[in-house]
Structure formats: C-alpha cells, structure tokens
Design an enzyme around this catalytic site. Structure first.
Site, short mmCIF file in Angstrom:
data_model
loop_
_atom_site.label_atom_id
_atom_site.label_comp_id
_atom_site.label_asym_id
_atom_site.label_seq_id
_atom_site.Cartn_x
_atom_site.Cartn_y
_atom_site.Cartn_z
N HIS A 72 58.74 37.14 34.85
CA HIS A 72 57.85 37.35 33.73
C HIS A 72 57.69 38.76 33.50
O HIS A 72 57.12 39.56 34.32
CB HIS A 72 56.42 36.66 33.82
N TYR A 201 46.23 33.97 28.98
CA TYR A 201 44.87 34.12 29.31
C TYR A 201 44.00 34.01 28.07
O TYR A 201 44.08 34.93 27.37
CB TYR A 201 44.70 35.36 30.15
N PRO A 293 40.90 33.49 41.79
CA PRO A 293 42.49 33.05 41.28
C PRO A 293 42.64 33.99 39.87
O PRO A 293 43.75 34.00 39.56
CB PRO A 293 42.56 31.64 41.09
N LYS A 297 45.71 37.26 42.83
CA LYS A 297 45.97 38.24 44.01
C LYS A 297 45.93 37.60 45.51
O LYS A 297 46.63 38.37 46.55
CB LYS A 297 44.83 39.42 43.93
N TYR A 385 48.07 44.13 37.68
CA TYR A 385 48.63 42.70 37.46
C TYR A 385 49.80 42.49 38.30
O TYR A 385 50.21 41.56 39.23
CB TYR A 385 48.86 42.21 36.25
#
Length: 391
Positions: A72, A201, A293, A297, A385
């Site tokens: 991704h 998200y 979550p 991480k 990220y």
C-alpha cells in the site's frame, strides 16, 4: 537444557528474534505456552511498516509475504463526507507499507524455525524467570506435564502484557505509564472484496470507522464502540448500516457488503514499562509496551525491539563490548515513545470521545484540514505511519 538466549513467547517478536539469532550463528530456545494451531490462527495486526518488511526479507522470511501481501502506497482520510489521500512514497522518499496478517508472519517464521532453527517448544508454559541479575539466568517452565529449567546467558521476554517476564523486574525499579481510552473497536472479518484499494480512516460525529483488508477477497472493518461492548450485541445488519453511515461521502462512494465470518472487540490502551532491561532479562513487544491500534504500531514496535537486541548481542560477540546491550532499553524507548505519540495523535484526532463538545469536534476537523492542506503535516503523518527508523 541450556542455550545462549532463552525466548519466552512464540509470537512474531519471539519467532523473528530466533530467526535473527540463527542467522547470526547464536543458538536459542523458544518457549510458547499455547499450541501451534493457536499461534497460527491468532488474529492480530495486519500492517507491516517498511522497516519490518525489509527485516523479514533480509531474514529470509519474506518470500510468501512478497507473493501474497498487498503493498500500500497510501491511506485515505475521510471527514465531513470528504476524502483525502496521503501518498506515502511521495512524502517519504519511496517508503510504503504491506498488508500481511500477523498470522501469516507467524506461519512463515514457525516453518523456518522448525526446518532450520533451534528448539521451538509449544505447550511450554514459562513459570518464572530467575537470576536475572546473575550471569546465568534461568527460566522455569512446564512442558508435557513436567517442570524443567532452561539455563541461559540471556532471557528475552516476548510473552505479552500478562506474561512472567515483566514480573521478574523488581517493582521498586519499575516505572509504568498508562492511558485507557473510553471506547473500543468492534472488528469484523467479511467475505467480500475490499471496497477501496487502500485503508480508509474515517472520522465521523457518530464515531471512528476503519476499512482494511486481509486479502483481495476478505475485508477487515472496524467501528468505534463504547468500552465494554459485547460484539454479539450487534447484529450483522446493524454493523453494516453503521459502517455505511460513517464511511458516507459526497461523491456517492459505496461500501460493499458480504457475509460476516468473525466479530471481536478490541480495547484501546496505551502502556509503557520502563526499563525494558533488568540484568540479563530483556523485554520486547507487548511485554514492555502497548499502543492503541489506530497507528498500526504494535507488531512493528516488537520487530524494532528484537532487531535492536539481536544487533546488540551480535556486536557483543564480535567485539566483546557490552555497549549496545547496556543501551538496549534507552534505544528501544526512544522509538517506543515516538510510536506512542503517533498512535495517541491518530486516536484522538479520529475518535469521538464521550462527552465531546462542538469545540472538540471543530478541533478534530481543523487537524484533519491541516493534514490535507499542508505538505509538512502530511509528511509527518506519512513518516510516522510507514515507520520510525530501526537504527
């Protein structure tokens, strides 16, 4: 039984550490309280940072990941019925993430360990770590109905937040930092192709939602729910309706439905245990730290811990210097606290806290607008990220 490194726990941290040590010519024994089937079916994280992907490849554990995993190059933020994409490679100099479930990582590492590595004992319950301050620490464990002792030069506790390794650090030497969030995630697995090719998200006045996936044909989706929610209290229809509300966009995007095969609730918690080393006992992964979550991480932090330990021990053997082993806790905690910060910011930006005011809502939207309009803000998110450096 004697070995150089006794590893408690055969999750991804313990298994990867055994692999890294094997490749460095250092022997180890892995003790796992559960059976193999449980370890290989335990649903956990699914996002691998760039550094984790690189480590697995270098360790010889990346072949199936590269074949079946989903690279991704970004995520999508949704808020106020709008969509904004964060382009990871463009903002980080080429870094990305990989969608590859923790269960699959464990399967790959177990197969390698059983084929090439040292002993991996399933059903071996660690009872205590003794003599951590000595040159010869021991792990007392029960296996096949008998109590035994594993004598080691070093012990690494990869046995999670409720394992025995953490309790071997004297309370008077311990500092803990913790935050419990007043909400949880209701997660589902569904037999339907993901409705978007990257993770989504979504910040919504009704609560957070996340669109993820396990494969091109299996979707993984989450809803923010009150802490203590019973997953079975939600019908399939209620879950799909709520997901559709929270993912709604002004451009007519549609969420595809499918049979729900699994429901679970994940609590939200931040926790750090300091120090991560006591004598010759080293803590790694959830034994030392937990993150909500939202930032993806947890597994990646565990990888950073065991990479740090394996490098330090290899350095000790090559040079005779204890410097890197002595710096283990300090080195790991720098990365841990950056991950805690990132996960906290992602969580508080995207979730609606019970009792939130209109002022709070406006602040969240202002944060998201800043990310969408500022390359510097978007870069900070993308760097966090895709992962903080393992060095």
């Amino acid at each position: 039984m004697r070995t150089t490194v006794g590893i408690i726990g055969a999750g991804p941290a313990g298994l990867l550490l055994a692999r890294l040590l094997h490749n460095a010519g250092i022997d180890s024994v892995v003790l796992e309280s559960r059976d193999r089937a449980y370890v290989e079916q335990r649903q956990r994280a699914g996002i691998l940072e760039q550094g984790t992907v690189d480590v697995l490849r270098a360790a010889g554990a990346g072949e199936r990941m590269d074949r079946e995993g989903l690279r991704h190059d970004g995520i999508e933020l949704r808020y106020d019925r709008r969509r904004h994409r964060i382009d990871f490679p463009a903002l980080t100099g080429g870094r990305s993430v990989m969608v590859y479930a923790q269960t699959e990582v464990c399967k790959d590492l177990i197969a390698l360990q059983l084929k090439e590595g040292g002993p991996l004992l399933f059903g071996a319950q660690a009872l205590a770590v003794e003599g951590a301050e000595s040159d010869s620490p021991r792990v007392r464990f029960r296996h096949e109905g008998r109590e035994s002792v594993l004598e080691c030069d070093y012990v690494v506790g990869c046995d999670g937040s409720w394992g025995v390794a953490r309790t071997a650090v004297p309370a008077e030497l311990t500092r803990t930092f913790e935050r419990t969030y007043p909400f949880a995630w209701l997660g589902i697995l569904a037999d339907v192709a993901p409705s978007h090719d990257e993770l989504v998200y979504a910040r919504h006045d009704r609560g957070f939602a996340l669109l993820s996936m396990r494969s091109p044909s299996v979707s993984r989706l989450y809803l923010q729910v009150p802490e203590g929610t019973d997953a079975e209290a939600w019908s399939d229809e209620e879950i799909w309706r709520e997901l559709e509300r929270r993912f709604e966009t002004a451009d007519g995007w549609r969420l595809e439905r499918g049979p729900i095969t699994q429901k679970s609730v994940t609590p939200m918690r931040s926790y750090v245990h300091e120090p991560m080393r006591h004598g010759r006992l080293f803590l790694a992964g959830d034994a030392a730290h937990i993150v909500p979550p939202t930032g993806a991480k947890g597994l990646n932090l565990a990888v950073g811990d065991v990479v740090t330990f394996a490098r330090a021990l290899a350095h000790r053997r090559e040079t005779g210097s204890q410097e890197l082993l002595d710096a283990y806790s300090r080195t790991c905690l720098r990365r841990v606290w950056q991950a805690e910060r990132f996960s906290y910011e992602m969580t508080t930006t995207l979730h609606r806290t019970p009792g939130a005011t209109r002022f709070d809502d406006r602040l969240q939207l202002a944060r998201l607008e800043r990310i969408a309009s500022s390359r510097a803000a978007a870069t900070d998110l993308a760097e966090g990220y895709t992962g903080f450096p393992l060095d």
